[in-house]
Design an enzyme around this catalytic site. Structure first.
Site, PDB file in Angstrom:
ATOM      1  N   ASP A 133     -79.730 -29.251  15.453  1.00  0.00           N
ATOM      2  CA  ASP A 133     -79.038 -30.277  16.242  1.00  0.00           C
ATOM      3  C   ASP A 133     -77.903 -29.588  16.984  1.00  0.00           C
ATOM      4  OD1 ASP A 133     -77.128 -32.540  16.894  1.00  0.00           O
ATOM      5  OD2 ASP A 133     -78.643 -33.693  15.795  1.00  0.00           O
ATOM      6  N   ALA A 145     -71.109 -34.008   6.972  1.00  0.00           N
ATOM      7  CA  ALA A 145     -72.115 -33.405   6.091  1.00  0.00           C
ATOM      8  C   ALA A 145     -73.405 -33.117   6.857  1.00  0.00           C
ATOM      9  CB  ALA A 145     -72.391 -34.324   4.906  1.00  0.00           C
ATOM     10  N   TYR A 146     -73.782 -34.025   7.732  1.00  0.00           N
ATOM     11  CA  TYR A 146     -74.985 -33.821   8.546  1.00  0.00           C
ATOM     12  C   TYR A 146     -74.848 -32.554   9.388  1.00  0.00           C
ATOM     13  CZ  TYR A 146     -78.278 -34.508  12.417  1.00  0.00           C
ATOM     14  OH  TYR A 146     -79.252 -34.330  13.372  1.00  0.00           O
ATOM     15  N   ALA A 147     -73.734 -32.420  10.093  1.00  0.00           N
ATOM     16  CA  ALA A 147     -73.519 -31.246  10.945  1.00  0.00           C
ATOM     17  C   ALA A 147     -73.510 -29.961  10.116  1.00  0.00           C
ATOM     18  CB  ALA A 147     -72.216 -31.390  11.722  1.00  0.00           C
ATOM     19  N   SER A 149     -75.050 -29.409   7.279  1.00  0.00           N
ATOM     20  CA  SER A 149     -76.394 -29.096   6.786  1.00  0.00           C
ATOM     21  C   SER A 149     -77.268 -28.533   7.903  1.00  0.00           C
ATOM     22  CB  SER A 149     -77.038 -30.343   6.174  1.00  0.00           C
ATOM     23  OG  SER A 149     -77.260 -31.349   7.149  1.00  0.00           O
TER      24      SER A 149
END
Length: 237
Positions: A133, A145-147, A149
């Site tokens: 991403d 946390a998304y970024a 990961s």
């Protein structure tokens, strides 16, 4: 099944579009899906093998690896498309949020790459593609946390490229906006489109084209293709 292309999270949206395109090009395609969907019947009619997998548990990961090894003699490509977009929330603990994001975006690709490496390299022309991403470079205030990961997945692109060369190429695609959800309102759509230089909703075809470019390029490994319409530059205008 020989020279199969494995796509995690291939029963909806971009993953499904890529699966259908590769099947139309004559590839044997295997997808994972988490829950039953109406799209599965269509995919199966196209000759695509659909394997249920719950990647939230180690048991689910192990079962998927075993199922792939059972049905595939060799693997042409492994495309890590399965994803979850969990924001920080008062309703979910930080520990659970980070664990969930790292599980699907880092732990699953890590284990599948290692477990299936021998099948990928068996014909000397394997590919691994990590779907990351654009936020893995910029970070995100609402999806920390998304970024993080996705940044871990990007880093593994470098490590696995070095580990598996020259029989397996490992690259990543870092998309920005690709497709809106059906329930996104017009105000949100317009705001989201203005965040990139191209200012459009490009659709799944741009990912399809990029996947096929990577598969056909014999000299590309350890690289990340930014598929964000110039979003990083738009933020500097």
């Amino acid at each position: 099944m020989t020279n199969a292309i494995i796509i995690t999270g291939g029963a909806q949206r971009v993953g499904m579009a890529v699966a259908k395109d590769l099947a139309a090009r004559g590839h044997s395609v295997v997808i994972s899906y988490r829950r039953d969907k109406a799209s599965l019947e269509e995919l199966q009619q196209l000759g695509i093998t659909c394997i249920q997998a719950d990647f939230s548990s180690q048991t689910g990961i192990n079962q998927f690896i075993a199922a792939v090894k059972l049905c595939c003699n060799s693997i042409r490509a492994l495309i890590h498309n399965a994803s979850d977009w969990q924001p920080e929330s008062v309703n979910v603990s930080p520990q659970d949020t980070m664990t969930q994001m790292m599980q699907i975006h880092a732990m699953v690709p890590y284990q599948l790459n290692l477990a299936l490496a021998e099948l990928l390299g068996s014909n000397g022309c394997g590919d691994i593609i990590h779907m990351t991403d654009y936020v893995e470079k910029t970070g995100s205030k609402k999806h920390i946390a998304y970024a993080a990961s996705k940044a871990a997945l990007h880093n593994m692109t470098k490590s696995f490229a070095a580990l598996l060369a020259p029989t397996v190429k490992v690259n990543s695609i870092a998309p920005g906006l690709i497709m809106f959800n059906e329930d996104d309102d017009e105000a949100y759509r317009q705001k989201a489109k203005t965040k990139s230089l191209m200012a459009i909703e490009p659709g799944a075809n741009v990912v399809i084209d990029t996947v096929n470019y990577i598969l056909s390029n014999t000299y590309l490994t350890g690289s990340c293709i930014d598929l964000d319409g110039g979003r990083a530059l738009a933020s500097k205008k």
